[in-house]
Write a protein that holds these residues in place. Structure first.
Motif, short mmCIF file in Angstrom:
data_model
loop_
_atom_site.label_atom_id
_atom_site.label_comp_id
_atom_site.label_asym_id
_atom_site.label_seq_id
_atom_site.Cartn_x
_atom_site.Cartn_y
_atom_site.Cartn_z
N SER A 97 -0.82 -1.36 -9.60
CA SER A 97 -2.19 -1.22 -9.41
C SER A 97 -3.16 0.14 -10.11
CB SER A 97 -2.44 -1.92 -8.43
OG SER A 97 -1.90 -1.08 -7.17
N VAL A 98 -2.13 1.11 -9.28
CA VAL A 98 -2.76 2.88 -9.47
C VAL A 98 -1.25 3.77 -9.78
CG1 VAL A 98 -3.69 4.87 -8.29
CG2 VAL A 98 -4.04 2.47 -7.38
N VAL A 99 -1.66 4.27 -10.85
CA VAL A 99 -0.87 5.12 -11.25
C VAL A 99 -1.97 6.54 -11.86
CG1 VAL A 99 0.47 5.82 -13.70
CG2 VAL A 99 0.36 3.46 -12.96
N ARG A 100 -1.41 7.34 -10.84
CA ARG A 100 -2.40 8.63 -11.26
C ARG A 100 -1.18 9.25 -11.49
NH1 ARG A 100 -5.06 9.95 -5.39
NH2 ARG A 100 -5.09 11.84 -6.03
N THR A 101 -1.47 10.40 -12.58
CA THR A 101 -0.03 12.05 -12.59
C THR A 101 -0.43 13.02 -12.99
OG1 THR A 101 -0.81 11.51 -15.24
CG2 THR A 101 0.31 10.23 -14.56
N HIS A 102 0.53 14.89 -12.46
CA HIS A 102 -0.29 15.78 -13.18
C HIS A 102 1.02 16.60 -12.73
CE1 HIS A 102 -2.74 18.94 -10.86
NE2 HIS A 102 -1.83 19.72 -11.09
N HIS A 139 3.86 11.41 -11.06
CA HIS A 139 3.92 10.20 -10.87
C HIS A 139 4.08 10.19 -9.17
CE1 HIS A 139 5.68 10.19 -14.44
NE2 HIS A 139 5.43 9.83 -15.18
N THR A 140 2.46 9.08 -9.23
CA THR A 140 1.68 8.80 -7.49
C THR A 140 1.85 7.45 -8.33
OG1 THR A 140 1.00 10.73 -6.71
CG2 THR A 140 0.92 8.96 -5.78
N LEU A 141 2.67 6.33 -7.73
CA LEU A 141 2.41 5.08 -8.01
C LEU A 141 2.25 3.91 -6.62
CD1 LEU A 141 5.56 5.51 -10.51
CD2 LEU A 141 2.77 5.70 -11.48
N HIS A 142 1.20 3.04 -6.71
CA HIS A 142 0.70 2.32 -5.70
C HIS A 142 1.09 0.90 -6.35
CE1 HIS A 142 -0.55 5.60 -3.29
NE2 HIS A 142 -1.36 6.12 -4.36
N PRO A 143 1.56 -0.13 -5.57
CA PRO A 143 1.89 -1.17 -5.97
C PRO A 143 0.64 -1.82 -5.88
CG PRO A 143 3.36 -1.28 -3.68
CD PRO A 143 2.27 0.48 -4.48
N THR A 164 5.97 3.12 -15.17
CA THR A 164 4.78 3.27 -15.33
C THR A 164 4.19 1.21 -14.89
OG1 THR A 164 3.84 3.78 -17.13
CG2 THR A 164 4.24 5.39 -15.20
N ALA A 165 4.18 0.81 -15.38
CA ALA A 165 3.94 -0.51 -15.71
C ALA A 165 4.03 -1.24 -14.81
CB ALA A 165 4.99 -1.76 -16.80
N GLY A 166 3.13 -2.02 -14.60
CA GLY A 166 2.95 -2.77 -12.93
C GLY A 166 2.68 -2.78 -12.17
N GLY A 219 0.58 -1.41 -0.20
CA GLY A 219 -0.07 0.38 0.08
C GLY A 219 0.98 0.90 -0.08
N GLY A 220 2.09 0.74 -0.05
CA GLY A 220 2.79 2.14 -0.23
C GLY A 220 3.17 3.40 -1.52
N THR A 221 3.62 4.04 -1.19
CA THR A 221 3.54 5.33 -2.56
C THR A 221 4.98 5.44 -3.12
OG1 THR A 221 1.56 6.16 -1.72
CG2 THR A 221 2.78 7.12 -3.44
N PHE A 222 5.06 5.05 -4.14
CA PHE A 222 6.46 6.16 -4.88
C PHE A 222 5.97 6.97 -5.97
CE2 PHE A 222 9.66 4.37 -8.35
CZ PHE A 222 10.78 5.23 -7.95
N TRP A 223 6.07 8.09 -5.15
CA TRP A 223 6.64 9.90 -5.94
C TRP A 223 8.00 10.28 -7.14
CZ3 TRP A 223 3.01 13.53 -4.84
CH2 TRP A 223 2.99 14.97 -5.36
N VAL A 224 7.16 10.36 -8.16
CA VAL A 224 8.19 10.76 -8.74
C VAL A 224 8.23 11.84 -9.04
CG1 VAL A 224 9.63 9.96 -10.96
CG2 VAL A 224 8.59 8.02 -9.46
N VAL A 225 9.27 12.64 -9.46
CA VAL A 225 9.08 13.81 -10.32
C VAL A 225 9.86 14.18 -11.58
CG1 VAL A 225 9.01 16.33 -9.97
CG2 VAL A 225 8.06 15.55 -7.90
N ALA A 226 9.73 14.13 -12.80
CA ALA A 226 10.35 14.23 -14.27
C ALA A 226 9.64 15.12 -15.27
CB ALA A 226 10.68 12.50 -14.62
#
Length: 192
Positions: A175-180, A188-192, A171-173, A138-145
């Motif tokens: 379960s949740v991918v949100r972008t802004h 990119h806000t990414l969740h497993p 973003t592959a793989g 349930g963690g979050t990977f926060w990527v700014v690029a």
């Protein structure tokens, strides 16, 4: 050959006084919205540089933050801003692509951030998989690029953005991918 993901590349830039894009109000607001309150949970900032984002996670959002960077000079800048009255984040000199990560204070993290670093990672797929293994369920990977093609063709920094192929690897793989989008940046806000 010197790769851009090593201290051999970054250390002379930080030691020579080079500084990079600072956090701004819209980015801070989105971090609060997407990451939420830390409540003392562990956070890892990869490629922390002078520690601005790490300190934001630690002091403003309430995470127990650790900042890692491959440049000792960047980490010295980060640590110099801490004070005994207000203990700051932990700082570790680590090349996330090459080092054994057992030197990290936690085995898993609620939040992992990577701001303006992903573009410089040589093996992006291995990096994303390593991050995925470091996240708690349930963690979050926060990527700014920066996104390729967002700057004018005459801008000398035009080549700094990530390509659509790089974004696909990122973003592959999940379960949740949100972008802004923010100007030339994409969050990119990414969740497993």
């Amino acid at each position: 050959m010197t790769t851009t993901a090593t201290a051999t590349y970054w250390e002379p830039l930080w030691a020579g006084g080079r500084r990079y894009r600072q956090l701004d109000g819209p980015e801070n607001r989105l971090m609060g919205e997407y990451l939420g309150p830390g409540r003392g949970r562990p956070a890892l900032d990869i490629g922390c540089g002078d520690g601005t984002l790490t300190r934001h996670l630690h002091h403003q959002l309430g995470y127990r933050a650790t900042g890692i960077d491959c440049s000792p000079s960047a980490l010295a800048l980060a640590a110099a801003q801490d004070s005994p009255e207000k203990p700051g984040p932990l700082w570790r000199c680590v090349n996330v692509g090459a080092n054994d990560l057992t030197c990290l204070p936690d085995s898993a993290y609620a939040v992992i951030t990577c701001r303006l670093v992903y573009r410089w990672i040589d093996d992006k797929a291995a990096f994303v998989n390593r991050v995925r293994r470091l996240l708690v369920p349930g963690g979050t990977f926060w990527v700014v690029a920066e996104v390729a093609g967002r700057r004018r063709s005459t801008d000398p920094l035009q080549s700094l953005g990530i390509t659509p192929a790089d974004a696909e690897i990122l973003t592959a793989g999940w379960s949740v991918v949100r972008t802004h989008d923010l100007d030339v940046l994409r969050i990119h806000t990414l969740h497993p």
